[in-house]
Design a protein around this motif. Structure first.
Motif, PDB file in Angstrom:
ATOM      1  N   ASN A 186      90.623  26.875  10.876  1.00 59.38           N
ATOM      2  CA  ASN A 186      91.529  27.682  11.691  1.00 59.38           C
ATOM      3  C   ASN A 186      90.883  28.065  13.022  1.00 59.38           C
ATOM      4  O   ASN A 186      91.549  28.075  14.062  1.00 59.38           O
ATOM      5  CB  ASN A 186      91.941  28.945  10.929  1.00 59.38           C
ATOM      6  N   THR A 191      95.629  35.932   7.835  1.00 57.40           N
ATOM      7  CA  THR A 191      96.043  34.576   8.200  1.00 57.40           C
ATOM      8  C   THR A 191      94.826  33.694   8.469  1.00 57.40           C
ATOM      9  O   THR A 191      94.767  32.540   8.040  1.00 57.40           O
ATOM     10  CB  THR A 191      96.945  34.606   9.438  1.00 57.40           C
ATOM     11  N   THR A 205      95.379  30.989   5.523  1.00 63.85           N
ATOM     12  CA  THR A 205      96.443  30.059   5.893  1.00 63.85           C
ATOM     13  C   THR A 205      95.906  28.871   6.674  1.00 63.85           C
ATOM     14  O   THR A 205      95.197  29.044   7.673  1.00 63.85           O
ATOM     15  CB  THR A 205      97.501  30.773   6.760  1.00 63.85           C
ATOM     16  N   LEU A 240      96.468  26.840   9.279  1.00 65.46           N
ATOM     17  CA  LEU A 240      97.389  26.890  10.416  1.00 65.46           C
ATOM     18  C   LEU A 240      97.746  25.503  10.941  1.00 65.46           C
ATOM     19  O   LEU A 240      98.848  25.299  11.448  1.00 65.46           O
ATOM     20  CB  LEU A 240      96.767  27.726  11.536  1.00 65.46           C
ATOM     21  N   LYS A 261     105.709  32.966  11.898  1.00 65.35           N
ATOM     22  CA  LYS A 261     104.485  33.709  11.612  1.00 65.35           C
ATOM     23  C   LYS A 261     104.126  34.611  12.786  1.00 65.35           C
ATOM     24  O   LYS A 261     103.811  35.796  12.611  1.00 65.35           O
ATOM     25  CB  LYS A 261     103.336  32.749  11.318  1.00 65.35           C
ATOM     26  N   GLU A 271     104.131  38.760  12.667  1.00 66.46           N
ATOM     27  CA  GLU A 271     102.908  39.489  12.993  1.00 66.46           C
ATOM     28  C   GLU A 271     103.132  40.422  14.176  1.00 66.46           C
ATOM     29  O   GLU A 271     102.617  41.550  14.200  1.00 66.46           O
ATOM     30  CB  GLU A 271     101.765  38.508  13.270  1.00 66.46           C
ATOM     31  N   THR A 299     102.997  30.899   3.414  1.00 62.40           N
ATOM     32  CA  THR A 299     102.506  31.448   4.666  1.00 62.40           C
ATOM     33  C   THR A 299     103.336  32.636   5.125  1.00 62.40           C
ATOM     34  O   THR A 299     102.802  33.650   5.574  1.00 62.40           O
ATOM     35  CB  THR A 299     102.545  30.365   5.763  1.00 62.40           C
TER      36      THR A 299
END
Length: 254
Positions: free
Chosen positions: A13, A67, A71, A73, A84, A88, A214
């Protein structure tokens, strides 16, 4: 969160977000307060990065810690990435008391009364004729206003307070707390949260806590912070301007 930590996910990420934001790894390390080469030395999993590094790098890349750690991404579709980011931002702005969410109680929604033309006065509710389960052998046909959710269809009941947020261009976000019309007590799958958007001509479900891995936790988080925010005093922005003017005049006079 510790049990879910995967260093490969986190460092993938970091690389992905740094590339998307045109940031060099060395510059990112400096901004995060670590020495040059820290990321390359740490990403092989020989030891876990410190919590201060995780917090700093998440802040620098404008992503939540949850995240960043959990996650992948790079695997998100463009729409999932967009949602997402939206969720957020809504969570952050709600926590910072920047948004004016309005409450709609479960009773007010479950007992909506249509007018003589069948209009419910709510963009997510319409009069439908459908079959509902009964205690006897055969279901019963009913005609009444209903919120036809994505999760439960026309078998939807409002479970708890719902909220709406006015946006620009006569557009509204709706955060719905729902349950299945007929369900067993204690069944967690009978409850859901859905985020909808509506304007003068159309409505669409954006996401729910029953969707992708997610997005789902973020929908839950949003509902939690909106409920918490609703428990604190609020001043509508158009009214606050008058109060601000008064306070400024008093200060100027002093």
């Amino acid at each position: 969160m510790v049990n879910s930590f995967d260093s490969k996910v986190m460092f993938n990420n970091i690389s992905y977000l740094a590339s998307q934001q045109n940031k060099k790894i060395g510059e990112l390390e400096t901004a995060a307060g670590v020495s040059t080469g820290y990321i390359s030395r740490t990403k092989d999993g020989s030891f876990k990065p410190g919590i201060e590094f995780v917090l700093n790098v998440a802040n620098e890349l404008n992503v939540s810690v949850d995240t960043l750690l959990k996650t992948d991404l790079s695997a998100l579709t463009p729409t999932e990435q967009y949602l997402k980011n939206l969720l957020e931002r809504l969570i952050t702005d709600t926590t910072s008391d920047k948004l004016d969410w309005n409450v709609e109680t479960a009773d007010s929604l479950n007992y909506i009364q249509p007018d003589e033309n069948g209009n419910t006065g709510h963009p997510l509710f319409s009069v439908k004729t459908f079959m509902v389960p009964t205690e006897v052998e055969y279901p019963e046909e009913v005609t009444r206003p209903v919120f036809e959710s994505r999760t439960f269809g026309n078998q939807t009941c409002i479970a708890d307070d719902c909220f709406y947020l006015q946006l620009n261009n006569d557009t509204t976000l709706y955060l719905m707390s729902i349950c299945k019309l007929v369900h067993q007590v204690g069944d967690p799958n009978a409850y859901a949260k859905e985020l909808w958007i509506s304007n003068k001509t159309e409505q669409q479900e954006l996401c729910s806590n029953k969707g992708t891995e997610t997005i789902s936790p973020l929908v839950n988080d949003l509902y939690t912070v909106v409920v918490e925010s609703s428990n604190h005093p609020k001043i509508k922005q158009n009214l606050k301007a008058a109060l601000d003017s008064y306070l400024e005049n008093v200060i100027n006079e002093d």
